[in-house]
Write a protein that holds these residues in place. Structure first.
Motif, PDB file in Angstrom:
ATOM      1  N   PHE A 102       5.878 -12.906  58.445  1.00  0.00           N
ATOM      2  CA  PHE A 102       5.410 -11.515  58.427  1.00  0.00           C
ATOM      3  C   PHE A 102       6.566 -10.567  58.115  1.00  0.00           C
ATOM      4  O   PHE A 102       6.421  -9.623  57.346  1.00  0.00           O
ATOM      5  CB  PHE A 102       4.754 -11.160  59.765  1.00  0.00           C
ATOM      6  CG  PHE A 102       3.652 -12.105  60.129  1.00  0.00           C
ATOM      7  CD1 PHE A 102       2.540 -12.222  59.315  1.00  0.00           C
ATOM      8  CD2 PHE A 102       3.734 -12.900  61.263  1.00  0.00           C
ATOM      9  CE1 PHE A 102       1.517 -13.105  59.614  1.00  0.00           C
ATOM     10  CE2 PHE A 102       2.720 -13.789  61.581  1.00  0.00           C
ATOM     11  CZ  PHE A 102       1.614 -13.902  60.760  1.00  0.00           C
ATOM     12  N   GLN A 106       1.276  -8.746  56.502  1.00  0.00           N
ATOM     13  CA  GLN A 106       1.283  -8.595  57.969  1.00  0.00           C
ATOM     14  C   GLN A 106       0.051  -7.817  58.427  1.00  0.00           C
ATOM     15  O   GLN A 106      -0.297  -6.780  57.851  1.00  0.00           O
ATOM     16  CB  GLN A 106       2.551  -7.849  58.363  1.00  0.00           C
ATOM     17  CG  GLN A 106       2.862  -7.889  59.834  1.00  0.00           C
ATOM     18  CD  GLN A 106       4.214  -7.247  60.131  1.00  0.00           C
ATOM     19  OE1 GLN A 106       4.644  -6.332  59.419  1.00  0.00           O
ATOM     20  NE2 GLN A 106       4.875  -7.724  61.166  1.00  0.00           N
ATOM     21  N   GLY A 107      -0.554  -8.307  59.505  1.00  0.00           N
ATOM     22  CA  GLY A 107      -1.795  -7.688  59.956  1.00  0.00           C
ATOM     23  C   GLY A 107      -1.576  -6.492  60.858  1.00  0.00           C
ATOM     24  O   GLY A 107      -1.499  -6.632  62.072  1.00  0.00           O
ATOM     25  N   ASN A 152      -7.235 -16.469  63.557  1.00  0.00           N
ATOM     26  CA  ASN A 152      -6.268 -16.031  62.551  1.00  0.00           C
ATOM     27  C   ASN A 152      -5.564 -17.281  62.043  1.00  0.00           C
ATOM     28  O   ASN A 152      -4.999 -18.013  62.868  1.00  0.00           O
ATOM     29  CB  ASN A 152      -5.254 -15.075  63.219  1.00  0.00           C
ATOM     30  CG  ASN A 152      -4.163 -14.596  62.284  1.00  0.00           C
ATOM     31  OD1 ASN A 152      -4.205 -14.827  61.084  1.00  0.00           O
ATOM     32  ND2 ASN A 152      -3.160 -13.920  62.843  1.00  0.00           N
ATOM     33  N   ARG A 199      -3.700 -15.635  52.532  1.00  0.00           N
ATOM     34  CA  ARG A 199      -4.390 -14.694  53.419  1.00  0.00           C
ATOM     35  C   ARG A 199      -4.115 -13.241  53.029  1.00  0.00           C
ATOM     36  O   ARG A 199      -2.971 -12.868  52.781  1.00  0.00           O
ATOM     37  CB  ARG A 199      -3.896 -14.938  54.848  1.00  0.00           C
ATOM     38  CG  ARG A 199      -4.676 -14.189  55.909  1.00  0.00           C
ATOM     39  CD  ARG A 199      -3.946 -14.207  57.253  1.00  0.00           C
ATOM     40  NE  ARG A 199      -2.979 -13.120  57.311  1.00  0.00           N
ATOM     41  CZ  ARG A 199      -2.264 -12.807  58.396  1.00  0.00           C
ATOM     42  NH1 ARG A 199      -2.386 -13.526  59.506  1.00  0.00           N
ATOM     43  NH2 ARG A 199      -1.416 -11.794  58.384  1.00  0.00           N
TER      44      ARG A 199
HETATM   45  N1  GLN Z   1      -0.406 -10.986  64.032  1.00  0.00           N
HETATM   46  C1  GLN Z   1      -0.022 -10.348  62.822  1.00  0.00           C
HETATM   47  C2  GLN Z   1      -0.523 -11.173  61.650  1.00  0.00           C
HETATM   48  O1  GLN Z   1      -1.057 -12.241  61.804  1.00  0.00           O
HETATM   49  C3  GLN Z   1       1.465 -10.216  62.683  1.00  0.00           C
HETATM   50  C4  GLN Z   1       2.213  -9.912  63.902  1.00  0.00           C
HETATM   51  C5  GLN Z   1       3.679 -10.160  63.716  1.00  0.00           C
HETATM   52  O2  GLN Z   1       4.258  -9.762  62.728  1.00  0.00           O
HETATM   53  N2  GLN Z   1       4.251 -10.863  64.625  1.00  0.00           N
HETATM   54  O3  GLN Z   1      -0.359 -10.706  60.573  1.00  0.00           O
END
Ligand code: GLN
Ligand code: PMP
Length: 396
Positions: free
Chosen positions: A21, A38-39, A178, A371
């Motif tokens: 990420f 990045q989510g 996820n 993704r």
């Molecule tokens: N959980 C978020 C994702 O899957 C990223 C979180 C992080 O950068 N640690 O994108």
């Protein structure tokens, strides 16, 4: 500097470099690309919740160390949320613990509950911190792979059963999942619960996307199944549910013995975090049902917007039943390696995505999957879809 040839990073962590990420967000920044890697949402959560944080800060609530388990107001609100949504009743004093995001909850749970040598069965692809935390705890990860089947990634329950051995201590479950967007069904969860009871396993279940389920999918917490409440640590996060990922407010709910064990580890990680934000999240959890319904409807529209764009660009799309991620198969574009594809994507069309292979032990199984996050403004998603169309024209 040490003078020996010994590597600085210890053996447990040697395989984990910079998280994907961080790498991909840096790439988005340096290339000026749209970051669908990045989510994190590009719009903050509700204004009244932000204001609640400002008020807490101004009123001097939470500016000094909050209580170790979390402020009582938040623990009470978490318990009330579990009761209201799922009929699960938890004592806010002994059965709820506030953590520095779900990330710390995962780390503390694994560090507290896993002995070196214990096996931890986790769904693969898995969220990246699972592997690192199992390693830090000295455990051995045993991945059970979700495989594409009729448009979604499914768990093979026989494989799950076969993965459990006499050394298995814990099942690490994630639903909504996820990166695949799979939401485990009531039937699948029933089998997981029966297995846990039969083999006397602990279960850590990461349910941070509990409010992001679409269409007919339904989120059913594992703790609601017979025999599960006393063996299950359930993890939630305000980052996902209220779109404040930077606040790092997460929590667990579980039986008193498990909460005490996780608290033992947690107190030596951060001890406490996010003081004023805890007050704000306590208010957020009490938002009316309409907030959660609107949040879900909004994300559903975004899912369909980006899924359509990806399909038009030539990807095979696994339309997710939950989370804010879409997993795609890049093979229809004539590509086979997600890493190579994602590293080239900013240059090719100014978009950043995540290669799912990083979430696999069996990297080859994840190679063709990529993704994309859709928790972005509609105009950003439209722009990204337009840019991704260039892939279709380049290929034809
Ligand atoms: N959980 C978020 C994702 O899957 C990223 C979180 C992080 O950068 N640690 O994108
Ligand atoms: N679990 C999953 C499945 C996630 O996707 C994430 C981050 N997006 C986390 C845990 C971490 O959540 P937090 O930001 O609350 O630490």
């Amino acid at each position: 500097m040490t003078s020996t040839a010994r590597p600085l990073l210890n053996r447990r962590l040697a395989e984990f470099g910079t998280t994907i990420f961080a790498e991909m967000s840096a790439l988005a920044l340096s290339t000026g690309s749209i970051n669908l890697g990045q989510g994190f949402p590009d719009t903050d959560g509700p204004e009244e919740v932000r204001e609640a944080a400002v008020r807490a800060l101004r009123d001097g609530r939470g500016n000094q160390y909050p209580p170790g388990p979390g402020i009582p107001e938040l623990r009470t609100a978490i318990a009330a949320h579990q009761e209201r949504r799922y009929g699960l009743s938890y004592d806010p004093d002994t059965e709820v613990l506030v953590t520095a995001g779900a990330t710390e909850a995962i780390a503390a749970a694994l560090l507290a509950l896993v002995e070196p040598g214990d096996e931890v069965v986790a769904l693969e692809p898995y969220y990246d911190s699972y592997a690192a935390c199992i390693a830090m705890a000295g455990g051995t990860r045993v991945p059970v792979t979700l495989r594409p089947h009729e448009g979604s990634f499914r768990l093979d329950l026989d494989e799950l059963r076969a993965a459990v051995t006499d050394r298995t201590r814990l099942l690490l479950i994630n639903t909504p999942h996820n990166p695949t967007g799979t939401v485990l069904t009531r039937e699948e969860l029933t089998v997981i619960a029966e297995l846990a009871v039969e083999r006397d396993l602990l279960v850590v279940t990461d349910e941070v996307y509990e409010h992001l389920v679409f269409d007919e999918a339904e989120h059913v917490p594992l703790a609601t199944f017979p025999g599960m409440r006393e063996r299950t640590v359930t993890i939630g996060s305000a980052g996902k549910t209220f779109s404040f990922t930077g606040w790092k407010v997460g929590w667990i709910s579980s039986a008193p013995g498990l909460v005490a064990a996780v608290r033992s580890a947690k107190q030596f990680l951060t001890y406490v975090a996010s003081g004023p934000f805890q007050y704000a999240v306590a208010e957020a959890l009490r938002l009316p049902d309409s907030y959660f319904a609107d949040f879900r409807a909004d994300m559903l529209a975004k899912r369909d917007l980006l899924a359509g764009g990806l399909e038009r660009a030539g990807f095979k799309v696994f339309r997710p039943a939950g989370t804010y991620f879409i997993t795609t198969d890049i093979r229809p574009l004539g590509e086979s390696d997600g890493f190579t594809f994602c590293r080239a994507l900013p240059e090719r069309c100014g978009v950043v995505a995540i290669p799912n292979a990083v979430f696999y032990d069996h990297r080859e199984q994840g190679a063709p999957f990529v993704r994309f996050a859709f928790c972005k403004r509609d105009d950003v998603l439209h722009e990204a879809a337009g840019r991704l169309r260039r892939l279709a024209s380049a290929g034809s």
